[in-house]
Design an enzyme around this catalytic site. Sequence first.
Site, PDB file in Angstrom:
ATOM      1  N   ASN A 182       0.992  -1.619   0.014  1.00 26.61           N
ATOM      2  CA  ASN A 182       0.122  -0.052  -0.324  1.00 26.61           C
ATOM      3  C   ASN A 182       0.198   1.302  -0.024  1.00 26.61           C
ATOM      4  O   ASN A 182       0.069   2.551  -0.547  1.00 26.61           O
ATOM      5  CB  ASN A 182      -1.001   0.346   0.719  1.00 26.61           C
ATOM      6  CG  ASN A 182      -0.342  -0.389   2.208  1.00 26.61           C
ATOM      7  OD1 ASN A 182       0.621  -0.608   2.681  1.00 26.61           O
ATOM      8  ND2 ASN A 182      -0.783   0.836   3.623  1.00 26.61           N
ATOM      9  N   GLY A 224       2.199  -5.435   6.808  1.00 24.98           N
ATOM     10  CA  GLY A 224       1.739  -6.550   6.465  1.00 24.98           C
ATOM     11  C   GLY A 224       0.018  -6.685   7.331  1.00 24.98           C
ATOM     12  O   GLY A 224      -0.602  -6.191   7.965  1.00 24.98           O
ATOM     13  N   SER A 225      -0.864  -8.292   6.444  1.00 29.35           N
ATOM     14  CA  SER A 225      -1.677  -8.543   7.657  1.00 29.35           C
ATOM     15  C   SER A 225      -1.763  -8.973   8.052  1.00 29.35           C
ATOM     16  O   SER A 225      -0.309  -9.738   8.842  1.00 29.35           O
ATOM     17  CB  SER A 225      -3.024  -8.566   5.601  1.00 29.35           C
ATOM     18  OG  SER A 225      -2.214 -10.549   5.728  1.00 29.35           O
ATOM     19  N   THR A 264      -1.645 -13.555   7.658  1.00 28.63           N
ATOM     20  CA  THR A 264       0.433 -13.500   7.339  1.00 28.63           C
ATOM     21  C   THR A 264       1.805 -13.086   8.336  1.00 28.63           C
ATOM     22  O   THR A 264       2.273 -14.416   8.979  1.00 28.63           O
ATOM     23  CB  THR A 264       0.897 -12.483   5.970  1.00 28.63           C
ATOM     24  OG1 THR A 264      -0.031 -12.502   4.848  1.00 28.63           O
ATOM     25  CG2 THR A 264       2.308 -12.931   5.815  1.00 28.63           C
ATOM     26  N   ALA A 265       1.252 -12.366   9.685  1.00 27.77           N
ATOM     27  CA  ALA A 265       1.593 -11.944  10.709  1.00 27.77           C
ATOM     28  C   ALA A 265       1.405 -13.804  11.824  1.00 27.77           C
ATOM     29  O   ALA A 265       2.512 -13.912  12.236  1.00 27.77           O
ATOM     30  CB  ALA A 265       1.466 -11.098  11.727  1.00 27.77           C
ATOM     31  N   GLU A 281       3.995  -5.358  12.586  1.00 30.55           N
ATOM     32  CA  GLU A 281       2.539  -4.249  11.824  1.00 30.55           C
ATOM     33  C   GLU A 281       1.278  -4.757  11.532  1.00 30.55           C
ATOM     34  O   GLU A 281       1.759  -4.252  10.392  1.00 30.55           O
ATOM     35  CB  GLU A 281       3.475  -2.774  11.692  1.00 30.55           C
ATOM     36  CG  GLU A 281       4.716  -2.079  12.712  1.00 30.55           C
ATOM     37  CD  GLU A 281       3.799  -1.482  13.111  1.00 30.55           C
ATOM     38  OE1 GLU A 281       2.738  -0.934  14.150  1.00 30.55           O
ATOM     39  OE2 GLU A 281       4.690  -1.446  14.002  1.00 30.55           O
ATOM     40  N   CYS A 301      -3.521   1.555   6.326  1.00 32.44           N
ATOM     41  CA  CYS A 301      -3.124   0.671   7.918  1.00 32.44           C
ATOM     42  C   CYS A 301      -3.871   1.946   8.654  1.00 32.44           C
ATOM     43  O   CYS A 301      -4.961   0.989   9.346  1.00 32.44           O
ATOM     44  CB  CYS A 301      -2.625  -0.018   8.202  1.00 32.44           C
ATOM     45  SG  CYS A 301      -1.400   1.372   8.074  1.00 32.44           S
ATOM     46  N   GLU A 322       6.974   1.190  16.678  1.00 33.36           N
ATOM     47  CA  GLU A 322       7.993   1.645  15.616  1.00 33.36           C
ATOM     48  C   GLU A 322       7.805   3.103  16.276  1.00 33.36           C
ATOM     49  O   GLU A 322       7.599   4.039  16.399  1.00 33.36           O
ATOM     50  CB  GLU A 322       7.833   1.376  14.095  1.00 33.36           C
ATOM     51  CG  GLU A 322       8.496  -0.054  14.026  1.00 33.36           C
ATOM     52  CD  GLU A 322       7.451  -0.558  12.611  1.00 33.36           C
ATOM     53  OE1 GLU A 322       6.969   0.243  12.224  1.00 33.36           O
ATOM     54  OE2 GLU A 322       8.746  -1.034  11.954  1.00 33.36           O
TER      55      GLU A 322
END
Length: 489
Positions: free
Chosen positions: A157, A233-234, A237-238, A255, A289, A470
């Site tokens: 994105n 990412g999503s 996936t995490a 994140e 996000c 972060e």
Amino acid sequence: PTMAHSKALLVLENFIGGKFVPCSSYIDSYNPSTGNVYCRVPDSGKEEVEAAVRAAKDAFPVWSSKSPLERSQILNKLADLIEHDLEAFAQAESKDQGKTITFARTVDIPRAVHNFRFFASSILHHVTECTEMPTMGCVHYTSRAPVGVAGLISPWNLPLYLLTWKIAPAIACGNTVVAKPSEMTSVTAWMMCKLLEKAGVPPGVVNVVFGTGAKAGEALVCHPDVPLISFTGSTLTAQRITEKSAPHCKRLSLELGGKNPAIIFDDADLSQCIPTTVRSSFANQGEICLCTSRIFVQRGIYSEFLKRFVEEAKKWKTGNPSDPTISVGALISKEHLEKVRNYVKKAQAEGARVLCGEGVDPLALPPGNQKGYFMLPTVIAEVKDESCCMQEEIFGPVTCVVAFDTEEEVIKRANGVKYGLAATVWSSNVGRVHRVAHKLQSGLVWTNCWLVRDLNLPFGGMKASGIGREGAKDSYEFFTEVKTITIKH
Ligand code: NAD
């Protein structure tokens, strides 16, 4: 270039040990605003990741022993070089991702430049801790050292923006990196690689391996010589990354997605709130996000808000991303467009009202963009809190507006999702603003504004929106290993 040249496909190569290396197989990458394949991205796997990790390992001893000032100067040089080519980067990001040229010019690329400058500066100002124990005759202090080879995985994105938000702190702290951008948006990372040598980044400090998550991403996550993974990412996936890295006890920064509420009280300044909330809902096609997707409006101003909000949303023109008068570009892919449209269909089937956008208003596109992945900003009202449109991350130009009565009620409803990334609160009552901000389960709360960031402070999500933060201090802590040393005199 001749016509033949301009029509030729752009072919990317991996960047390993300071050199561009071709790959044995490639993936097609689409221009989202035309629907045409325009670029081929290496389909890297274990072998390429292995070579990149080896190069990063080899570069680590020299890079990690440089002084922070030396590294800082190199980061600043890289920032200058990207800034010098800002227009070319912005054009490439817009073409690759579908975002408007205006957004790429004013947000994505300037922020990528700023990421390098910010960490070039902040790395010079960290102080470690020291305590004394006079009765024992001891002094304790902490020292921090880079961890090693960092694996960096980023989404489509905000391609260069989010990748540099990881590369900059990782290398500023003295780590070397293997980065894997999204296979859908790899071009600007590849362009950045062309500038590394000139900036003075030694070979092997930054390696970029292109390819899919399942192949290249997973090979990086599973590599035993990569002790830390920074992932954006999503949430799905995490979960996979967490499972795959568990046997190695890797350090993870995650994140993830959001389902961000805007809470609008009846004393809010609507002249500020409405344009900002339209922007927070539809900026970058809603593919941020931090975008707002659940708008809770206090009952007394609900009808007025809805009317003015829809009027404002209709001002956002959808079309060719390279046209500077356009506010909404193309969505990332055909599959993603279908997914976002399906949410609107589901909401309608459940009895919600679509007030503007998808399926309600006509979408007129220029001839060259007929096959692009476009969608109008869409506002849905009267959606139930338990509906998938109010619970799941849609990640497109769709926002839901619902009414509420009391402060207590709206906090409960705003918190009633699995995510906890960002929230906005609109009210002119400062006491209320503080009370509500404290009670929201959200890593970031913006009151009477949106997306105003001080990079010094922590960024990240609660609940299913992530693990870790972060920012100046947080990224420094993530990308370094701390040691406590005790001296007895
Ligand atoms: P994604 O999870 O599909 O992909 C992200 C990256 O992970 C890509 O590079 C992908 O190739 C890689 N990947 C996929 N499967 C992998 C695997 N098994 N192992 C290793 N890597 C793998 O996400 P996306 O669709 O690219 O991005 C959109 C999502 O990112 C949204 O959920 C959005 O909210 C989130 N996001 C979060 C933030 C934040 O800071 N919290 C910022 C931007 C985007």
